[in-house]
Design a protein around this motif. Structure first.
Motif, PDB file in Angstrom:
ATOM      1  N   TYR A 106       0.834  -1.208   0.000  1.00 34.27           N
ATOM      2  CA  TYR A 106       0.000   0.000   0.000  1.00 34.27           C
ATOM      3  C   TYR A 106       0.863   1.250   0.000  1.00 34.27           C
ATOM      4  O   TYR A 106       1.839   1.330   0.739  1.00 34.27           O
ATOM      5  CB  TYR A 106      -0.892   0.056   1.245  1.00 34.27           C
ATOM      6  N   VAL A 107       0.447   2.228  -0.777  1.00 33.32           N
ATOM      7  CA  VAL A 107       1.164   3.500  -0.831  1.00 33.32           C
ATOM      8  C   VAL A 107       0.700   4.412   0.288  1.00 33.32           C
ATOM      9  O   VAL A 107       1.423   5.281   0.735  1.00 33.32           O
ATOM     10  CB  VAL A 107       0.833   4.225  -2.150  1.00 33.32           C
ATOM     11  N   THR A 113      -1.762   4.659  -6.671  1.00 31.04           N
ATOM     12  CA  THR A 113      -1.043   3.379  -6.572  1.00 31.04           C
ATOM     13  C   THR A 113      -0.272   3.110  -7.859  1.00 31.04           C
ATOM     14  O   THR A 113       0.899   2.710  -7.832  1.00 31.04           O
ATOM     15  CB  THR A 113      -2.058   2.231  -6.314  1.00 31.04           C
ATOM     16  N   THR A 114      -0.931   3.353  -8.987  1.00 33.43           N
ATOM     17  CA  THR A 114      -0.279   3.115 -10.276  1.00 33.43           C
ATOM     18  C   THR A 114       0.960   3.998 -10.404  1.00 33.43           C
ATOM     19  O   THR A 114       2.044   3.526 -10.764  1.00 33.43           O
ATOM     20  CB  THR A 114      -1.275   3.422 -11.422  1.00 33.43           C
ATOM     21  N   ALA A 115       0.798   5.285 -10.098  1.00 31.37           N
ATOM     22  CA  ALA A 115       1.919   6.220 -10.257  1.00 31.37           C
ATOM     23  C   ALA A 115       3.095   5.816  -9.362  1.00 31.37           C
ATOM     24  O   ALA A 115       4.254   5.797  -9.793  1.00 31.37           O
ATOM     25  CB  ALA A 115       1.447   7.633  -9.919  1.00 31.37           C
ATOM     26  N   PHE A 116       2.796   5.457  -8.114  1.00 39.91           N
ATOM     27  CA  PHE A 116       3.854   5.117  -7.155  1.00 39.91           C
ATOM     28  C   PHE A 116       4.633   3.877  -7.606  1.00 39.91           C
ATOM     29  O   PHE A 116       5.858   3.880  -7.674  1.00 39.91           O
ATOM     30  CB  PHE A 116       3.229   4.870  -5.778  1.00 39.91           C
ATOM     31  N   PHE A 117       3.906   2.812  -7.948  1.00 33.55           N
ATOM     32  CA  PHE A 117       4.615   1.569  -8.275  1.00 33.55           C
ATOM     33  C   PHE A 117       5.250   1.619  -9.669  1.00 33.55           C
ATOM     34  O   PHE A 117       6.217   0.905  -9.927  1.00 33.55           O
ATOM     35  CB  PHE A 117       3.695   0.355  -8.084  1.00 33.55           C
ATOM     36  N   LEU A 118       4.745   2.496 -10.554  1.00 35.18           N
ATOM     37  CA  LEU A 118       5.456   2.709 -11.829  1.00 35.18           C
ATOM     38  C   LEU A 118       6.798   3.378 -11.540  1.00 35.18           C
ATOM     39  O   LEU A 118       7.828   3.012 -12.107  1.00 35.18           O
ATOM     40  CB  LEU A 118       4.626   3.602 -12.762  1.00 35.18           C
ATOM     41  N   LYS A 123       8.501   3.155  -8.855  1.00 32.58           N
ATOM     42  CA  LYS A 123       9.382   2.132  -8.255  1.00 32.58           C
ATOM     43  C   LYS A 123      10.088   1.329  -9.341  1.00 32.58           C
ATOM     44  O   LYS A 123      11.203   0.862  -9.162  1.00 32.58           O
ATOM     45  CB  LYS A 123       8.545   1.174  -7.398  1.00 32.58           C
ATOM     46  N   ARG A 124       9.387   1.146 -10.474  1.00 31.89           N
ATOM     47  CA  ARG A 124       9.986   0.350 -11.563  1.00 31.89           C
ATOM     48  C   ARG A 124      10.806   1.204 -12.517  1.00 31.89           C
ATOM     49  O   ARG A 124      11.184   0.764 -13.596  1.00 31.89           O
ATOM     50  CB  ARG A 124       8.881  -0.369 -12.333  1.00 31.89           C
ATOM     51  N   GLY A 125      11.009   2.463 -12.154  1.00 28.81           N
ATOM     52  CA  GLY A 125      11.897   3.315 -12.947  1.00 28.81           C
ATOM     53  C   GLY A 125      11.192   4.131 -14.021  1.00 28.81           C
ATOM     54  O   GLY A 125      11.837   4.851 -14.780  1.00 28.81           O
ATOM     55  N   HIS A 126       9.861   4.035 -14.105  1.00 32.41           N
ATOM     56  CA  HIS A 126       9.132   4.811 -15.113  1.00 32.41           C
ATOM     57  C   HIS A 126       8.730   6.166 -14.516  1.00 32.41           C
ATOM     58  O   HIS A 126       8.558   6.298 -13.301  1.00 32.41           O
ATOM     59  CB  HIS A 126       7.878   4.061 -15.566  1.00 32.41           C
ATOM     60  N   THR A 127       8.556   7.149 -15.376  1.00 33.36           N
ATOM     61  CA  THR A 127       8.151   8.474 -14.891  1.00 33.36           C
ATOM     62  C   THR A 127       6.638   8.604 -15.033  1.00 33.36           C
ATOM     63  O   THR A 127       6.104   8.400 -16.128  1.00 33.36           O
ATOM     64  CB  THR A 127       8.840   9.579 -15.724  1.00 33.36           C
ATOM     65  N   ALA A 128       5.977   8.926 -13.928  1.00 33.66           N
ATOM     66  CA  ALA A 128       4.511   9.038 -13.977  1.00 33.66           C
ATOM     67  C   ALA A 128       4.092  10.485 -13.758  1.00 33.66           C
ATOM     68  O   ALA A 128       4.610  11.169 -12.874  1.00 33.66           O
ATOM     69  CB  ALA A 128       3.887   8.152 -12.902  1.00 33.66           C
ATOM     70  N   THR A 129       3.144  10.941 -14.589  1.00 36.35           N
ATOM     71  CA  THR A 129       2.548  12.270 -14.411  1.00 36.35           C
ATOM     72  C   THR A 129       1.056  12.068 -14.187  1.00 36.35           C
ATOM     73  O   THR A 129       0.386  11.422 -15.003  1.00 36.35           O
ATOM     74  CB  THR A 129       2.759  13.141 -15.670  1.00 36.35           C
ATOM     75  N   VAL A 130       0.558  12.584 -13.060  1.00 32.64           N
ATOM     76  CA  VAL A 130      -0.853  12.379 -12.717  1.00 32.64           C
ATOM     77  C   VAL A 130      -1.653  13.627 -13.088  1.00 32.64           C
ATOM     78  O   VAL A 130      -1.378  14.719 -12.578  1.00 32.64           O
ATOM     79  CB  VAL A 130      -1.014  12.083 -11.207  1.00 32.64           C
ATOM     80  N   PHE A 131      -2.630  13.461 -13.978  1.00 29.98           N
ATOM     81  CA  PHE A 131      -3.523  14.561 -14.362  1.00 29.98           C
ATOM     82  C   PHE A 131      -4.788  14.470 -13.523  1.00 29.98           C
ATOM     83  O   PHE A 131      -5.448  13.425 -13.510  1.00 29.98           O
ATOM     84  CB  PHE A 131      -3.905  14.451 -15.844  1.00 29.98           C
ATOM     85  N   GLU A 132      -5.125  15.529 -12.823  1.00 32.51           N
ATOM     86  CA  GLU A 132      -6.311  15.512 -11.961  1.00 32.51           C
ATOM     87  C   GLU A 132      -7.205  16.698 -12.305  1.00 32.51           C
ATOM     88  O   GLU A 132      -6.760  17.837 -12.352  1.00 32.51           O
ATOM     89  CB  GLU A 132      -5.897  15.552 -10.481  1.00 32.51           C
ATOM     90  N   LYS A 182       5.441  12.115  -3.877  1.00 29.41           N
ATOM     91  CA  LYS A 182       6.218  13.071  -4.699  1.00 29.41           C
ATOM     92  C   LYS A 182       7.719  12.834  -4.541  1.00 29.41           C
ATOM     93  O   LYS A 182       8.503  13.170  -5.417  1.00 29.41           O
ATOM     94  CB  LYS A 182       5.877  14.510  -4.295  1.00 29.41           C
ATOM     95  N   LYS A 183       8.114  12.238  -3.398  1.00 27.70           N
ATOM     96  CA  LYS A 183       9.548  11.991  -3.158  1.00 27.70           C
ATOM     97  C   LYS A 183      10.136  11.033  -4.194  1.00 27.70           C
ATOM     98  O   LYS A 183      11.339  10.937  -4.347  1.00 27.70           O
ATOM     99  CB  LYS A 183       9.758  11.389  -1.758  1.00 27.70           C
ATOM    100  N   LEU A 184       9.271  10.282  -4.876  1.00 25.17           N
ATOM    101  CA  LEU A 184       9.755   9.338  -5.893  1.00 25.17           C
ATOM    102  C   LEU A 184       9.784   9.978  -7.277  1.00 25.17           C
ATOM    103  O   LEU A 184      10.008   9.305  -8.279  1.00 25.17           O
ATOM    104  CB  LEU A 184       8.865   8.088  -5.940  1.00 25.17           C
ATOM    105  N   GLY A 185       9.510  11.260  -7.339  1.00 28.25           N
ATOM    106  CA  GLY A 185       9.574  11.958  -8.629  1.00 28.25           C
ATOM    107  C   GLY A 185       8.257  11.940  -9.401  1.00 28.25           C
ATOM    108  O   GLY A 185       8.213  12.378 -10.555  1.00 28.25           O
ATOM    109  N   VAL A 186       7.188  11.433  -8.775  1.00 31.10           N
ATOM    110  CA  VAL A 186       5.885  11.457  -9.459  1.00 31.10           C
ATOM    111  C   VAL A 186       5.431  12.912  -9.564  1.00 31.10           C
ATOM    112  O   VAL A 186       5.527  13.675  -8.605  1.00 31.10           O
ATOM    113  CB  VAL A 186       4.838  10.632  -8.670  1.00 31.10           C
TER     114      VAL A 186
END
Ligand SMILES: Cc1cc2nc3c(=O)[nH]c(=O)nc-3n(C[C@H](O)[C@H](O)[C@H](O)COP(=O)(O)OP(=O)(O)OC[C@H]3O[C@@H](n4cnc5c(N)ncnc54)[C@H](O)[C@@H]3O)c2cc1C
Ligand code: SF4
Ligand code: SF4
Length: 448
Positions: free
Chosen positions: A84-85, A152-157, A159-168, A199-203
């Protein structure tokens, strides 16, 4: 040696009823450390821990409890955060499916798993590995919606080294955890802290940024995104379609709660009738009560069929909120274009319907009138799919996105979906599970 069965759970501390009036302080105050440890002692460390199957995310509860009993709190937290995030938030609102399958529940109270996990997350900070991520893959994913599925998707992406941008779309992040569930169940500060941690993970988060027709999938792909995740929830109100719904003082629970959760205020009447038996109904009626109205629930089935979390129903009743069972409104009455009451029918319960619950059947000529100057409908909601006009997308008759049977990809290659927008209103933990599955599928897609 076989462990002795302790049938009774340790009850959490609750804010006394008289201290809840007119304010939005958190009601469930959880455990002290001694209480949390004593509750862990009740766990039988079963050979086949059914609790794990009960949790939609298959959280390794048995191991978490074992680690806690050995005072290895950091290791226990590592396990919690591997699933869980936002454990502090989820372990305040989860319907704790795991406890329904805990073996002790057959003879007494199940182990209070949610409260144990909540104590850990509340008191021991982030585990050291929280910000560890795989090397940057240079792949970018657009996540649409910042609810539990999107977060959850953004956080675990990440973790796998992908860059996630969340549009809200909204000015705030967190989806229905932020604009649906009220402060007295999930304090906004706690949710915000957990989002800030992500955000600490660069999301990257882009509030106030709806993905609309003007921003179609091809446009997102040509902007440089390699995959898209849709986690838009179910934010379009569904009405009963009874006469009088357009009167002043008639509002849907989603709009009522969103306005209150965003602005900290919302107009309420003196006598507020809330229609429904789910979490939205119970949350709306408790908010209206705290804002000074004489609020009550009208529900067409009986207590045992109410979909709301049972402890919240008990809390509402303790707060002096009447629940009128077997009552179905058929018309909203008005005077000078304002709600003045509801015409209702008495119901009886029949054979189970498609939901598995007894079908409510109207009793002929049982009409009666209930006085009210405001009516909040909390019957149902569906995804707002209007912005998603790509002809390749397919929708179910409930307006949810169709995804493939094996993976959560829509018919548009590279576009995935999860959470309430694929099943209708569900729970936070199910949205988390979907987010984790989406990460697995998106990662496989990006690795092709
Ligand atoms: C009042 C209420 C109480 C609840 N109580 C509980 C509870 O106690 N326990 C529990 O487990 N569940 C509860 N639920 C259900 C739970 O909140 C949801 O199942 C869960 O939040 C779904 O997560 P999601 O990420 O799919 O969607 P959401 O949380 O709905 O998030 C979707 C996000 O997408 C955004 N969005 C929508 N369209 C767009 C767009 N075009 N562009 C950009 N952003 C967009 C929305 O603004 C929203 O922020 C409750 C729901 C309500 C309404
Ligand atoms: S998320 Fe919910 S179902 Fe899963 S372990 Fe926690 S309380 Fe139980
Ligand atoms: S089922 Fe209950 S008693 Fe058994 S391991 Fe899980 S929490 Fe412990």
């Amino acid at each position: 040696m076989k462990k002795k069965l302790i049938k009774e759970r340790i009850k959490p501390h609750l804010l006394p009823v008289e201290e809840r009036k007119g304010n939005f302080k958190e009601v469930n105050l959880g455990y002290t450390e001694e209480e949390m440890l004593a509750e862990c002692e009740r766990c039988l460390q079963c050979e086949k821990p059914l609790c794990i199957q009960g949790c939609p995310c298959h959280c390794n509860i048995k191991e978490i409890i074992r680690l806690v009993l050995e005072r290895k709190y950091e290791d226990a937290l590592e396990l919690v955060y591997s699933i869980y995030v936002f454990p502090r938030s989820i372990d305040r609102v989860c319907p704790h499916f795991c406890e329904n399958t805990c073996v002790i529940g057959k003879k007494g109270d199940p182990v209070q798993i949610m409260l144990i996990k909540r104590y850990l997350a509340d008191h021991f900070g982030l585990p050291p590995s929280y910000t560890n991520c795989a090397p940057n893959t240079e792949k970018h994913v657009a996540v649409v919606g910042s609810g539990p599925a999107g977060l959850t998707t953004a956080f675990f992406l990440a973790k796998r080294g992908h860059t996630a941008t969340v549009f809200e779309k909204l000015p705030v992040l967190g989806g229905l955890m932020r604009v649906g569930i009220p402060e007295f169940r999930l304090p906004k500060k706690i949710l915000q802290t957990e989002i800030d941690n992500i955000k600490k993970l660069g999301v990257k988060f882009k509030p106030n940024t709806p993905v609309e027709e003007t921003c179609d999938f091809d446009a997102l792909f040509s902007e440089g995104f390699n995959a898209i995740f849709l986690g838009i929830g179910a934010h379009a109100p569904k009405w009963m379609k009874i006469p009088g719904e357009n009167l002043d003082g008639s509002i849907h629970a989603l709009d009522f709660l969103r306005e209150f959760n965003l602005k900290g205020r919302v107009p309420v009447g003196d006598k507020v009738a809330v229609i429904g038996g789910g979490n939205s109904a119970i949350d709306s009626v408790r908010v209206a009560k705290r804002l000074g109205s004489d609020s009550f629930i009208l529900y067409r089935r009986h207590r045992n069929q109410m979909p709301a979390n049972p402890p919240e129903i008990i809390d509402a009743e303790e707060e002096g909120i009447p629940i009128h069972f077997l009552t179905n409104p058929i018309k909203i009455l008005g005077q000078n274009n304002k709600v003045s009451g509801l015409e209702c029918l008495r119901m009886k319960l029949g054979e189970p319907d498609s939901s598995g619950r007894p079908r409510p059947i109207p009793i002929p000529n049982s009409n009666f009138t209930v006085e009210a100057d405001m009516m909040i409908q909390a019957i149902s909601q569906e995804p707002d799919i209007q912005p998603f006009s790509d002809p390749r997308l397919k929708f179910t008759r409930w307006k949810t996105f169709e995804i493939s049977e094996e993976i959560c990809e829509t018919p548009v290659p590279g576009v995935f979906a999860g959470g309430d927008c694929i099943r209708g209103i569900g729970t936070v933990v199910e949205a988390v599970r979907d987010g984790k599955q989406a990460v697995r599928d998106i990662h496989a897609f990006l690795s092709k």
